[in-house]
Design an enzyme around this catalytic site. Sequence first.
Site, PDB file in Angstrom:
ATOM      1  N   HIS A 203       0.859  -1.174   0.000  1.00  0.00           N
ATOM      2  CA  HIS A 203       0.000   0.000   0.000  1.00  0.00           C
ATOM      3  C   HIS A 203       0.896   1.224   0.000  1.00  0.00           C
ATOM      4  O   HIS A 203       1.916   1.255   0.690  1.00  0.00           O
ATOM      5  CB  HIS A 203      -0.881   0.013   1.253  1.00  0.00           C
ATOM      6  N   TYR A 206       0.584   9.126  -1.071  1.00  0.00           N
ATOM      7  CA  TYR A 206       1.297  10.400  -0.845  1.00  0.00           C
ATOM      8  C   TYR A 206       0.335  11.536  -1.134  1.00  0.00           C
ATOM      9  O   TYR A 206      -0.362  11.512  -2.159  1.00  0.00           O
ATOM     10  CB  TYR A 206       2.585  10.461  -1.676  1.00  0.00           C
ATOM     11  N   ARG A 207       0.278  12.508  -0.204  1.00  0.00           N
ATOM     12  CA  ARG A 207      -0.757  13.540  -0.289  1.00  0.00           C
ATOM     13  C   ARG A 207      -0.215  14.886   0.166  1.00  0.00           C
ATOM     14  O   ARG A 207       0.723  14.971   0.966  1.00  0.00           O
ATOM     15  CB  ARG A 207      -1.960  13.137   0.565  1.00  0.00           C
ATOM     16  N   ARG A 361     -16.511   8.691  -3.084  1.00  0.00           N
ATOM     17  CA  ARG A 361     -16.815   7.752  -4.173  1.00  0.00           C
ATOM     18  C   ARG A 361     -16.517   6.330  -3.673  1.00  0.00           C
ATOM     19  O   ARG A 361     -15.354   5.919  -3.565  1.00  0.00           O
ATOM     20  CB  ARG A 361     -15.965   8.084  -5.402  1.00  0.00           C
ATOM     21  N   SER A 364     -14.027   3.882  -5.209  1.00  0.00           N
ATOM     22  CA  SER A 364     -12.625   4.281  -5.057  1.00  0.00           C
ATOM     23  C   SER A 364     -12.143   4.042  -3.633  1.00  0.00           C
ATOM     24  O   SER A 364     -11.014   3.610  -3.412  1.00  0.00           O
ATOM     25  CB  SER A 364     -12.443   5.754  -5.416  1.00  0.00           C
TER      26      SER A 364
END
Lengths: 402, 402
Positions: A203, A206-207, A361, A364
């Site tokens: 997993h 990155y944000r 969503r 997703s």
Amino acid sequence: MLPAILSSPSSSSTSTFPLRYSSLSSLTNLSSLPLTIGCRRTSKKSTHNNCSIRVQASSRMIEKETPETERPHTFLRESDEGSSGDDSSKPNSVRARFEKMIREVQDSVCAALEDVDGGGKFKEDVWSRPGGGGGISRVLQDGDVFEKAGVNVSVVYGVMPPEAYRAARPVDNGDTKPGPIPFFAAGVSSVIHPKNPFAPTVHFNYRYFETDAPKDTPGAPRQWWFGGGTDLTPAYIFEDDVKHFHSVQKGACDKFDASFYPRFKKWCDDYFYIKHRDERRGLGGIFFDDLNDYDQEMLLSFSTECANSVIPAYIPIIEKRKDTPFTDEHKAWQQLRRGRYVEFNLVYDRGTTFGLKTGGRIESILVSLPLSARWEYDHQPVEGSEEWKLLDACINPKEWIC
Amino acid sequence: MLPAILSSPSSSSTSTFPLRYSSLSSLTNLSSLPLTIGCRRTSKKSTHNNCSIRVQASSRMIEKETPETERPHTFLRESDEGSSGDDSSKPNSVRARFEKMIREVQDSVCAALEDVDGGGKFKEDVWSRPGGGGGISRVLQDGDVFEKAGVNVSVVYGVMPPEAYRAARPVDNGDTKPGPIPFFAAGVSSVIHPKNPFAPTVHFNYRYFETDAPKDTPGAPRQWWFGGGTDLTPAYIFEDDVKHFHSVQKGACDKFDASFYPRFKKWCDDYFYIKHRDERRGLGGIFFDDLNDYDQEMLLSFSTECANSVIPAYIPIIEKRKDTPFTDEHKAWQQLRRGRYVEFNLVYDRGTTFGLKTGGRIESILVSLPLSARWEYDHQPVEGSEEWKLLDACINPKEWIC
């Protein structure tokens, strides 16, 4: 009878929202915020009941998305692409460069996975939002090597409650009463579940997160944060694989700060903790959040380095393990560990739980779940067995590299 | 960096506890409270790490349990069996009669399931707590007919925070400051997952809840509630089966109050709602909670009638469907619906989520999960297909009997 507000199941579940997400930190901590914030799909329901599109304003922080047939060159608002003089409005703003980076990572990871799979191809869904933002979901399902692999990018323009912003400010003297704070978030997020029980799940996410300067509080600061991580979840331990994986993470970290790997390795072990089992989901990697006390350019480079390290960290392991012969017992153990993955994601992962509560969503959000999982009552691996060794390492996190 | 309290994942998840369970109603609403409240098992960890038994007092409302080799004749405290003059201390108290009832129901349901299975046998775990209370977990796994069937009884003596008690009182003038409130809870809870995709899953749970009169607030009332329900979760609809099931529920209700079935049928549809999917878990049945505005004896009889209706409501359906031929596609759809079952139980079910947060006996809490489940990305049944019809009925609850 008690008043309805106390006894109604639905009121009880929605009322937790403002309580649980009352700090900005809780928002920025979301491991897949940019992935998941979206809108409940309505296509399914429209075939059943035309009036059943129920948008609950209280639990929605962003606009409803619309499907797109083509990928736009950017999900940024036009004002973020132009040059209004604001730092965020330049083509080379952090927003713009972060979006470019995560889309390149999505492309390269998907290409590498299709290459190693040999048969499976990614299916793509694109969506946008009227006021800016959108996303690209890519899923490869039932390939030759991969059971289910999702690689998503998303850009979100949202508004957070003022309490969240206030709670996160280091000093709050209570004099200012800001209104809702617009925020920007972008990220890449991925979960890759292989078929072979000796090939591990990976997993990564990155944000980047920014708040606008609040319009009604002149002088209040714009804020920004980086977050992310990459972690490995095998059903069986091959020490060489785990050492290789952690070494690549350490290599990426060490280019920037010698304290990063030990600190983010521990943060990862702490975050992916299934409290009710007193075990971790897997064998860790790195995890960081709310990172803003370094140079912004340095953290952008660091995030980019980490995201670009996914392929060298993971693909060699898959190449090595994808064709290892296995028995039904090996597969059953993998399925039990997949059950733990489901437990962590649905019960603890803040990106997932936040996305579910805010009308993200769904497909997703839940693409992170494995294709299949298993729960046996009171399963206990035999002490000393390979299964036991994995469980032991999930209960007692190890240092894989010295 | 933000203060640790804001950025630490674990602090964020534990801090929700007092907020989410701040009303007595939230406690009594727990659909499997008596089943699940227990203690994290330590046997697994003791083989790994002698010092890893981490009991977090802040999230534990009841004592740690100890395994027993034999079923005691009662889990009630001795003082509840004797005759101290208090209503709860008589052998024919509601506490005593409710415990007797749920243990008889456990015996009869397990016998009926073993009988219809033909091969599988229940495995039993018994535990008690030093200060009174305990439970019996019975699980039949991988039988000829049933994939996984759990039937549990539990008796709990616990203490709730005073805020919970105050919040639930109809009028709170703020003058009283009670201390922690001792409570008693007992219940039977069961989830039965058959193998055949045409044979439906059933869940039932009947529970009784009492608070002691607070010692430091003379005159404050002792309170009691009943809760429970029985609901059906098929992967395919056979109208005759669903009508039969609902008819038996209605029959049990109608013996007591003509308003019960319509009211508790709707409550069931509302409770088993997977909000992020905008669909129900299954085709409902009855559900009620916080029930105390009828005669206590009447409600004890009503709960008993409902619990005794499980066998006639369910077993005939299983007899009819257990050997129906099926394809891999039928099985895959059943597995997808099992995925929804997992989503509901881990995300919404208050008994499960409360049990996980408070250190309940994990294997008893999660015995409700199916042996296996499946998540496909963006699966959409073909309009008009049998799978679509089931989904439609989960989205738009129907009246099955007129």
